[in-house]
Design a protein around this motif. Structure first.
Motif, PDB file in Angstrom:
ATOM      1  N   ASN A   2      -5.048   5.565   1.850  1.00  0.00           N
ATOM      2  CA  ASN A   2      -5.710   4.271   1.894  1.00  0.00           C
ATOM      3  C   ASN A   2      -6.725   4.252   3.029  1.00  0.00           C
ATOM      4  O   ASN A   2      -6.807   5.160   3.838  1.00  0.00           O
ATOM      5  CB  ASN A   2      -4.694   3.129   2.025  1.00  0.00           C
ATOM      6  CG  ASN A   2      -3.930   3.173   3.329  1.00  0.00           C
ATOM      7  OD1 ASN A   2      -4.371   3.746   4.306  1.00  0.00           O
ATOM      8  ND2 ASN A   2      -2.773   2.561   3.343  1.00  0.00           N
ATOM      9  N   GLU A  55       0.691  -9.834   1.676  1.00  0.00           N
ATOM     10  CA  GLU A  55       0.807 -10.013   0.239  1.00  0.00           C
ATOM     11  C   GLU A  55       0.784  -8.665  -0.450  1.00  0.00           C
ATOM     12  O   GLU A  55      -0.112  -7.848  -0.219  1.00  0.00           O
ATOM     13  CB  GLU A  55      -0.350 -10.873  -0.267  1.00  0.00           C
ATOM     14  CG  GLU A  55      -0.278 -11.174  -1.727  1.00  0.00           C
ATOM     15  CD  GLU A  55      -1.402 -12.087  -2.184  1.00  0.00           C
ATOM     16  OE1 GLU A  55      -1.445 -12.381  -3.383  1.00  0.00           O
ATOM     17  OE2 GLU A  55      -2.230 -12.491  -1.368  1.00  0.00           O
ATOM     18  N   GLY A  56       1.759  -8.409  -1.289  1.00  0.00           N
ATOM     19  CA  GLY A  56       1.806  -7.167  -2.050  1.00  0.00           C
ATOM     20  C   GLY A  56       1.001  -7.287  -3.323  1.00  0.00           C
ATOM     21  O   GLY A  56       0.592  -8.380  -3.732  1.00  0.00           O
ATOM     22  N   ARG A  57       0.800  -6.168  -3.967  1.00  0.00           N
ATOM     23  CA  ARG A  57       0.074  -6.169  -5.232  1.00  0.00           C
ATOM     24  C   ARG A  57       0.991  -6.612  -6.358  1.00  0.00           C
ATOM     25  O   ARG A  57       2.173  -6.321  -6.378  1.00  0.00           O
ATOM     26  CB  ARG A  57      -0.479  -4.794  -5.536  1.00  0.00           C
ATOM     27  CG  ARG A  57      -1.590  -4.436  -4.588  1.00  0.00           C
ATOM     28  CD  ARG A  57      -2.268  -3.184  -5.049  1.00  0.00           C
ATOM     29  NE  ARG A  57      -3.370  -2.912  -4.147  1.00  0.00           N
ATOM     30  CZ  ARG A  57      -4.533  -2.467  -4.545  1.00  0.00           C
ATOM     31  NH1 ARG A  57      -4.739  -2.225  -5.811  1.00  0.00           N
ATOM     32  NH2 ARG A  57      -5.487  -2.249  -3.689  1.00  0.00           N
ATOM     33  N   CYS A  58       0.430  -7.273  -7.327  1.00  0.00           N
ATOM     34  CA  CYS A  58       1.191  -7.759  -8.470  1.00  0.00           C
ATOM     35  C   CYS A  58       1.053  -6.749  -9.608  1.00  0.00           C
ATOM     36  O   CYS A  58      -0.052  -6.325  -9.946  1.00  0.00           O
ATOM     37  CB  CYS A  58       0.614  -9.114  -8.908  1.00  0.00           C
ATOM     38  SG  CYS A  58       1.449  -9.800 -10.311  1.00  0.00           S
ATOM     39  N   ALA A  59       2.180  -6.362 -10.188  1.00  0.00           N
ATOM     40  CA  ALA A  59       2.145  -5.446 -11.307  1.00  0.00           C
ATOM     41  C   ALA A  59       1.980  -6.236 -12.601  1.00  0.00           C
ATOM     42  O   ALA A  59       2.710  -7.199 -12.854  1.00  0.00           O
ATOM     43  CB  ALA A  59       3.434  -4.628 -11.357  1.00  0.00           C
TER      44      ALA A  59
END
Length: 61
Positions: A2, A55-59
């Protein structure tokens, strides 16, 4: 990799204490920005205890 990762091949030089400069931290308070050093002791203590939301990524699917 990243964009926050530092490659191991990058040689980071350490600074001596006399070469360092103080970083002034600003934060948003009640709609405007202020340096944290201008806060009273209670507000500075509250600022140090803050926990930041990540905030995490949404699958999808």
């Amino acid at each position: 990799m990243n964009d926050m990762a530092i490659p191991h091949s990058l040689d980071v030089a350490a600074l001596k204490d006399e070469e360092r400069t103080r970083c002034e931290v600003w934060t948003r308070v009640m709609g405007y920005h202020r340096p944290v050093t201008s806060f009273n002791k209670g507000k500075q203590s509250e600022h140090r205890e803050r926990q930041f939301f990540v905030e995490g990524r949404c699958a999808l699917g």
